[in-house]
Design a protein around this motif. Structure first.
Motif, PDB file in Angstrom:
ATOM      1  N   ARG A 256       0.811  -1.283  -0.164  1.00 12.06           N
ATOM      2  CA  ARG A 256      -0.020   0.025  -0.074  1.00 12.06           C
ATOM      3  C   ARG A 256       0.822   1.096   0.108  1.00 12.06           C
ATOM      4  NH1 ARG A 256      -4.841  -2.485   3.812  1.00 12.06           N
ATOM      5  NH2 ARG A 256      -4.936  -4.518   2.819  1.00 12.06           N
ATOM      6  N   LEU A 257       1.155   1.618  -1.237  1.00 14.90           N
ATOM      7  CA  LEU A 257       2.347   2.719  -1.538  1.00 14.90           C
ATOM      8  C   LEU A 257       1.795   4.045  -0.727  1.00 14.90           C
ATOM      9  CD1 LEU A 257       3.484   1.926  -5.029  1.00 14.90           C
ATOM     10  CD2 LEU A 257       4.476   1.383  -2.969  1.00 14.90           C
ATOM     11  N   GLN A 258       0.413   4.301  -0.685  1.00 14.65           N
ATOM     12  CA  GLN A 258       0.026   5.590  -0.409  1.00 14.65           C
ATOM     13  C   GLN A 258       0.537   5.728   1.409  1.00 14.65           C
ATOM     14  OE1 GLN A 258      -1.851   2.925  -1.640  1.00 14.65           O
ATOM     15  NE2 GLN A 258      -3.708   3.618  -2.432  1.00 14.65           N
ATOM     16  N   PHE A 265      10.347   5.674  -0.082  1.00 10.62           N
ATOM     17  CA  PHE A 265       9.767   5.598  -1.350  1.00 10.62           C
ATOM     18  C   PHE A 265      10.803   5.784  -2.285  1.00 10.62           C
ATOM     19  CE2 PHE A 265       7.727   6.645  -5.233  1.00 10.62           C
ATOM     20  CZ  PHE A 265       6.982   5.631  -5.649  1.00 10.62           C
ATOM     21  N   ILE A 284       2.786   1.369 -11.834  1.00 11.99           N
ATOM     22  CA  ILE A 284       2.416   1.599 -10.454  1.00 11.99           C
ATOM     23  C   ILE A 284       3.146   2.614  -9.722  1.00 11.99           C
ATOM     24  CG2 ILE A 284       2.265   0.510  -8.215  1.00 11.99           C
ATOM     25  CD1 ILE A 284       1.601  -2.034  -9.635  1.00 11.99           C
ATOM     26  N   THR A 287       2.384   6.235 -11.119  1.00 12.74           N
ATOM     27  CA  THR A 287       1.193   6.931 -10.332  1.00 12.74           C
ATOM     28  C   THR A 287       1.564   7.223  -9.013  1.00 12.74           C
ATOM     29  OG1 THR A 287       0.093   5.392 -11.772  1.00 12.74           O
ATOM     30  CG2 THR A 287      -1.191   6.212  -9.908  1.00 12.74           C
ATOM     31  N   ALA A 288       2.238   6.188  -8.356  1.00 14.39           N
ATOM     32  CA  ALA A 288       2.504   6.672  -6.886  1.00 14.39           C
ATOM     33  C   ALA A 288       3.484   8.041  -6.567  1.00 14.39           C
ATOM     34  CB  ALA A 288       3.298   5.690  -6.241  1.00 14.39           C
ATOM     35  N   LYS A 289       4.400   8.102  -7.609  1.00 14.84           N
ATOM     36  CA  LYS A 289       5.022   9.492  -7.616  1.00 14.84           C
ATOM     37  C   LYS A 289       4.342  10.696  -7.788  1.00 14.84           C
ATOM     38  CE  LYS A 289       9.476   7.365  -9.641  1.00 14.84           C
ATOM     39  NZ  LYS A 289      10.396   7.533 -10.781  1.00 14.84           N
ATOM     40  N   GLN A 291       1.076  11.063  -7.303  1.00 24.37           N
ATOM     41  CA  GLN A 291       0.221  11.034  -6.012  1.00 24.37           C
ATOM     42  C   GLN A 291       0.870  11.615  -4.814  1.00 24.37           C
ATOM     43  OE1 GLN A 291      -3.378   7.824  -6.773  1.00 24.37           O
ATOM     44  NE2 GLN A 291      -2.679   8.257  -4.986  1.00 24.37           N
ATOM     45  N   MET A 292       2.254  11.232  -4.502  1.00 22.91           N
ATOM     46  CA  MET A 292       2.756  11.405  -3.437  1.00 22.91           C
ATOM     47  C   MET A 292       3.668  12.722  -3.443  1.00 22.91           C
ATOM     48  SD  MET A 292       4.561   7.801  -2.460  1.00 22.91           S
ATOM     49  CE  MET A 292       4.945   7.908  -0.711  1.00 22.91           C
ATOM     50  N   THR A 298      -3.749  13.946  -8.322  1.00 21.93           N
ATOM     51  CA  THR A 298      -4.212  12.952  -9.187  1.00 21.93           C
ATOM     52  C   THR A 298      -4.985  13.897 -10.243  1.00 21.93           C
ATOM     53  OG1 THR A 298      -6.316  12.787  -8.074  1.00 21.93           O
ATOM     54  CG2 THR A 298      -4.607  11.025  -7.991  1.00 21.93           C
ATOM     55  N   LEU A 306      -4.419   5.772  -8.118  1.00 20.48           N
ATOM     56  CA  LEU A 306      -3.963   4.358  -7.217  1.00 20.48           C
ATOM     57  C   LEU A 306      -5.422   4.083  -6.597  1.00 20.48           C
ATOM     58  CD1 LEU A 306      -0.612   4.458  -5.310  1.00 20.48           C
ATOM     59  CD2 LEU A 306      -1.000   3.134  -7.339  1.00 20.48           C
TER      60      LEU A 306
END
Length: 617
Positions: A256-258, A265, A284, A287-289, A291-292, A298, A306
């Motif tokens: 759960r990268l969130q 990360f 993946i 997308t995580a980069k 969002q974070m 997004t 995600l």
């Protein structure tokens, strides 16, 4: 025959002595009394009869009296009674009460059971007792399963459960599957999930198949930081890289990268060669980069969010109170933790120094305390220091200082950034400036100043925008404004509204709305950013200011502060109240350990054992 002499008729000896039968009961031993009355007499129960009978039968067995069968294990044999064995288990009942050849044989050979185990099983049949220890539990359990002694089987299971540890629980699960023992399997899995960081270090984890590992990594009840989940995954894959790398996409999707710390990360996941070799994992990661780290979130072009995955159930919200004015005395260094499970308050490591009106935010499972007026040796200095508290370590450390020293300011967190807004500067001037801290780079930068400099506004972030509600000007007059900062554009705009008249009030995000909690009023206002409309909620009991507020489990908690009495006096408060938006009602949670105001009130999400270690350190 004289029936009277037998006590069956005529005057009894008791009557002749002037006693009646009821008085005789007082002289009978307790075990010989009648237990239940019935219309035609009394039912006698002897609680020791069955155990005495079994003891006698065991004596007969040991002396070869009335025995009619020998049970053999290899060349060794033990004399028994068929009827005792048949009555003790369905296995022996089928053997001796059906038309199997064993029903008439003098000797019966039991395969798959060694002699010491057979002796213990037979002793259990005749006495109901057996000593279970590490050296005999497995053969006993196998024999109990084969011969159908379910209580003995569960006793062995209970013993194994008492021996469970992170280093052996995966092996116990394997054993439970072989023996079809669901109670052992369930308990061993609980240990594996609740002690996952320790389990991940065991050799047994490397021997799991891909489906088993996915089952663990995807479990909501897994108790471990997401960083540990990722590390366990990579250890498993690299143990047999050639055969296991084909599972990387499926297993990486369970992380759960969130909820991974952005620094972890960035340094250990984003550029991992193995992940980069998989196009699906690359998608993946990108997308995580976004969002974070992206201020656009997004909403950026081409960004696919995600899937929303909640934090694992093992995480718990803890309420933290820092600093403030305690019992109307000088500023305190106290840090308090409230455990909602036990409803108890605990003390944590004190703030490094006394700080008057700093600000504080929770970010990445840590607390950041920013600025304030440092009071030491009778001197007051406006501070630009930033202190970071780790609940896991129960320790404070210094981070990169702010660009401008300030106190009575407001701060809020968004993604991996902290925004520090306004306040009073070193020359006691009212500040309209804002600066932003990047926790990944440990660096500050100046941002656009607010349109109107105000003190003590209510501040919250929602949907890529930072909102400042009300506050007061340099003359301490309420400001009826909403000032909005667009985070990705670094621009402000303002809106006038008659609904706002709050000073020294906190704001929290509760669901889709921003809730402004009091501020020289008992009124609670819920603001909807989408419709730009306010709704009134149930009022607090008192007119409050300088209090704290935070959200736990979709409920609002309000702590301490100062209240205006009906005769317009100001009193310090130790109240601790909860607002439920579902019912629009307030309930008291008791009292704080002492009166407190001008303090920070935060929610910190972490694993319960992390908090426990902090309380013990």
């Amino acid at each position: 025959m004289d029936t009277g002499a037998l006590g069956l008729g005529g005057p009894s000896p008791c009557r002749r002595e002037g006693l009646h039968s009821g008085s005789l009961l007082g002289f009978l031993p307790p075990l010989c009394r009648m237990d239940e009355e019935s219309p035609d007499g009394l039912l006698f129960k002897d609680p020791d009869f069955s155990s005495d009978l079994l003891r006698q039968l065991d004596g007969f067995r040991q002396n070869g009296i009335l025995t009619d069968v020998s049970i053999c294990a290899g060349a060794q044999e033990v004399l028994c009674h068929r009827n005792v064995l048949a009555s003790s288990s369905p296995y022996f009942r089928a053997m001796f009460c059906s038309h199997f050849r064993e029903s008439s044989e003098a000797k019966v050979q039991l395969k798959g059971i060694d002699w010491p185990t057979l002796e213990q099983i037979i002793a259990y049949v005749y006495t109901g007792q057996v000593h279970i220890a590490a050296e005999n539990v497995l053969p006993l359990m196998e024999a109990a399963s084969m011969l159908q002694y379910p209580k003995l089987f569960e006793a062995c299971s209970s013993y194994l459960q008492s021996q469970l540890a992170p280093g052996n629980c995966l092996g116990m699960i394997r054993l439970s599957e072989i023996l079809s023992c669901e109670t052992l399997k369930k308990r061993a899995r609980e240990v594996a999930l609740t002690s996952f960081p320790e389990v991940a270090k065991s050799a047994d984890l490397k021997e799991l198949c891909a489906l088993e590992l996915r089952d663990y990594l995807g479990d909501d009840g897994l108790c471990g930081e997401e960083e540990k989940v990722f590390e366990a995954l990579m250890v498993w894959i690299k143990h047999d890289l050639q055969n296991r790398k084909r599972y990387i996409q499926e297993l990486f999707a369970q992380v759960r990268l969130q909820y991974v710390h952005p620094a972890f990360f960035h340094h250990f996941i984003a550029n991992d060669d193995l992940l980069q070799s998989s196009p699906a994992c690359q998608t993946i990661l990108e997308t995580a980069k976004t969002q974070m780290f992206s201020l656009h979130g997004t909403s950026a072009a081409g960004c696919r969010a995600l899937g929303h995955v909640p934090p694992r159930n093992s995480y718990q919200d803890f309420l933290i109170l820092l600093g403030g004015r305690k019992d109307n005395q000088q500023t305190t260094r106290d840090v308090l933790l409230y455990d909602s499970q036990t409803r108890q308050w605990h003390s944590l490591a004190k703030l490094p120094t006394r700080l008057y009106k700093p600000s504080a935010v929770a970010l990445h499972r840590s607390v950041y305390v920013l600025g304030g007026m440092a009071v030491s040796a009778g001197k007051s200095v406006v501070s630009h220091n930033v202190y970071v508290f780790s609940l896991k370590l129960n320790q404070w450390r210094l981070a990169e200082p702010m660009l401008v020293g300030r106190y009575s300011h407001r701060s809020t967190a968004h993604r991996n950034f902290i925004f520090c807004i306004g306040g009073i500067g070193d020359g006691q001037e009212l500040l309209g400036s804002m600066e932003r801290y990047d926790s990944l780079c440990n660096a500050w930068e100046s941002m656009a100043s607010m349109p109107v400099a105000v003190l003590h506004p209510a501040v919250a972030v929602k949907d890529q925008r930072l909102y400042l509600f009300g506050g007061e000007d340099i003359m301490q007059n309420p400001v009826r404004l909403i000032q909005v900062y667009h985070i990705s554009r670094n621009t402000w705009f303002k809106m006038e509204t008659r609904m706002i008249k709050n000073v020294c009030a906190p704001a929290v995000v509760l669901g889709e709305r921003i809730v402004i909690v009091g501020g020289y009023t008992r009124r609670i206002l819920a603001y909807d950013p989408q419709s730009n409309k306010f709704a009134k909620c149930a009022d607090m009991k008192d007119r409050r200011m300088h209090h704290g507020a935070t959200v736990m489990g979709n409920k609002l908690y309000v702590t301490g502060g100062r209240r205006l009495t009906s005769d317009c006096n100001i009193e310090d408060s130790a109240s601790f109240d909860c607002y439920d938006p579902e019912t629009d009602t307030w309930t008291s949670q008791g009292q704080l350990p002492h009166t407190l105001f001008d303090h920070a009130c935060l929610t910190l999400q972490c694993l319960p054992h992390t908090a426990s270690r902090s309380l013990l350190s």
